[in-house]
Design an enzyme around this catalytic site. Sequence first.
Site, short mmCIF file in Angstrom:
data_model
loop_
_atom_site.label_atom_id
_atom_site.label_comp_id
_atom_site.label_asym_id
_atom_site.label_seq_id
_atom_site.Cartn_x
_atom_site.Cartn_y
_atom_site.Cartn_z
N TYR A 34 40.84 20.61 47.28
CA TYR A 34 41.79 21.52 47.91
C TYR A 34 42.15 21.11 49.33
CZ TYR A 34 39.42 24.69 44.54
OH TYR A 34 38.84 25.27 43.44
N ARG A 37 35.17 20.66 47.20
CA ARG A 37 36.27 21.43 47.80
C ARG A 37 37.13 20.63 48.77
NH1 ARG A 37 36.05 25.39 50.55
NH2 ARG A 37 37.71 26.58 49.56
N GLY A 61 38.44 37.74 45.30
CA GLY A 61 39.49 37.11 46.11
C GLY A 61 39.40 37.29 47.60
N CYS A 113 32.64 5.99 45.01
CA CYS A 113 33.66 4.93 45.06
C CYS A 113 35.06 5.50 44.86
CB CYS A 113 33.36 3.89 43.99
SG CYS A 113 31.71 3.23 44.21
N GLU A 114 35.49 6.35 45.76
CA GLU A 114 36.85 6.91 45.76
C GLU A 114 37.21 7.20 47.20
OE1 GLU A 114 38.52 9.39 43.15
OE2 GLU A 114 37.09 9.11 41.52
N TYR A 167 31.22 28.06 45.28
CA TYR A 167 32.02 26.92 44.78
C TYR A 167 31.51 25.60 45.39
CZ TYR A 167 34.76 30.96 43.53
OH TYR A 167 35.14 32.18 43.03
N GLU A 179 35.25 42.05 41.83
CA GLU A 179 34.56 40.84 41.35
C GLU A 179 34.43 39.81 42.46
OE1 GLU A 179 37.17 39.51 38.24
OE2 GLU A 179 36.80 41.24 36.96
N PRO A 180 33.80 40.14 43.58
CA PRO A 180 33.73 39.17 44.68
C PRO A 180 32.76 38.03 44.37
CG PRO A 180 32.44 41.12 45.21
CD PRO A 180 33.07 41.39 43.88
N GLY A 181 33.14 36.85 44.77
CA GLY A 181 32.25 35.68 44.65
C GLY A 181 32.08 35.06 46.02
#
Length: 413
Positions: A317, A313, A239, A343-344, A372, A274-276
């Site tokens: 988000y 992302r 986190g 196409c969005e 991510y 648990e770092p990512g």
Amino acid sequence: MDYFDYRDGELWVEAVRIKDLANRFGTPLYVYSKKTLVRHFQAFDTALKGLKHLTCFSVKANGNVNLLRLMGGLGAGVDIVSGGELFRALKAGIDPKKIVFSGVGKQAHEIREALKTDILMFNVESAQELERIGRIAAEMNTTARVSIRINPDVDPKTHPYISTGLKKNKFGLDVLEATGAYLLAKATPSVEPVGIDCHIGSQLTQLGPFVEALKKLLAFADRLQSSGVDIRYLDLGGGLGITYSEETPPLPADLGRSIAETLAERKDLTVILEPGRAIAGNAGILVTQVLYTKKTSAKNFVIVDAAMNDLVRPSLYGAFHRIGEVTPRERKPILVDVVGPICESSDFLAQDRLLPALEPGEVLAVFSTGAYGFSMSSQYNSRPRAAEVIVDGDQATLARRRETYNDLIALES
Ligand code: PLP
């Protein structure tokens, strides 16, 4: 700190020009810096050096086997959330005794696979899951080590989609339910409760929520001790945030110091982190090429060859990623949307961004995309996934080849 920088009018990663990587491997292309990954992992490991600890890289942030192998070589364990991530971790040579298995929906076959390799522990998220793990372990004549994931009801002050430690979130159990789960675990011969776990969210930019959660966990661990449940591991999840734009998140050393201070009386516990994102995020960029520019009555668009399938992302988000030219030139900045070919209208990498007036063929870097980024990518619009390259000094190694059109249909009968 990372090893992407502008020198002699060019963007470099370590001792390699990004422009040369774009020419050699094509675009869109993910580029990772080994030196940055090592530095970030070591920052965590050093931060906890006064405590018994294990740093478990979160595979969901970036599951490339080459990157996991690098982490394993540095002594890292991993945090997994699926059988697929277990498979990746084992292929990368991660020691099963350093694997923790999180996630709210572990399936029976995944539990079996994890028990077969004798992973360090399951981070259990419900009473039903605990019962299932117990049953499968008994069938396999083995014992499952477990932590219960506590939902401490702490506001991590981050994006709602990546907040996980609030009462309304699907994750973990509140303290009352968790007490029942520990007593059930203690009474189940095929289950050994060894730890206590939480993960309150991602991209946290303040220490307060970590400390608040840790204090709640410690108080709970003390109560469990008096009920005869002996807690040896304290898993605080991942986190820790990174700088995408103007954020000034705490450093791993700050987090380590706070944990050590709060744990003053419980130095017997082994701390797991648990770092990512904090390890991989700023260790990677997405390299893309301008296809076209287009001016409408409302906006200036820069249409690039990377899209929301490569980096979701911004669309998912509203996340900010800094974008820069690989070979900057002095030009007047204009306000643009950087968009992909999908196409969005949600297919954008940046909106209303001041960038130099770009031209077709120019190569851009989308920064802070090592976590991510590729791991959330897809083939939407039948776009083969990007290639991934790891740079070590002046050497660039293909860590995953670009997908082909045949890869798109390889599994269709
Ligand atoms: N651990 C768990 C259980 C998670 O769900 C996550 C991410 O969502 C992480 C660790 C990694 O978080 P981060 O990348 O923010 O460090």
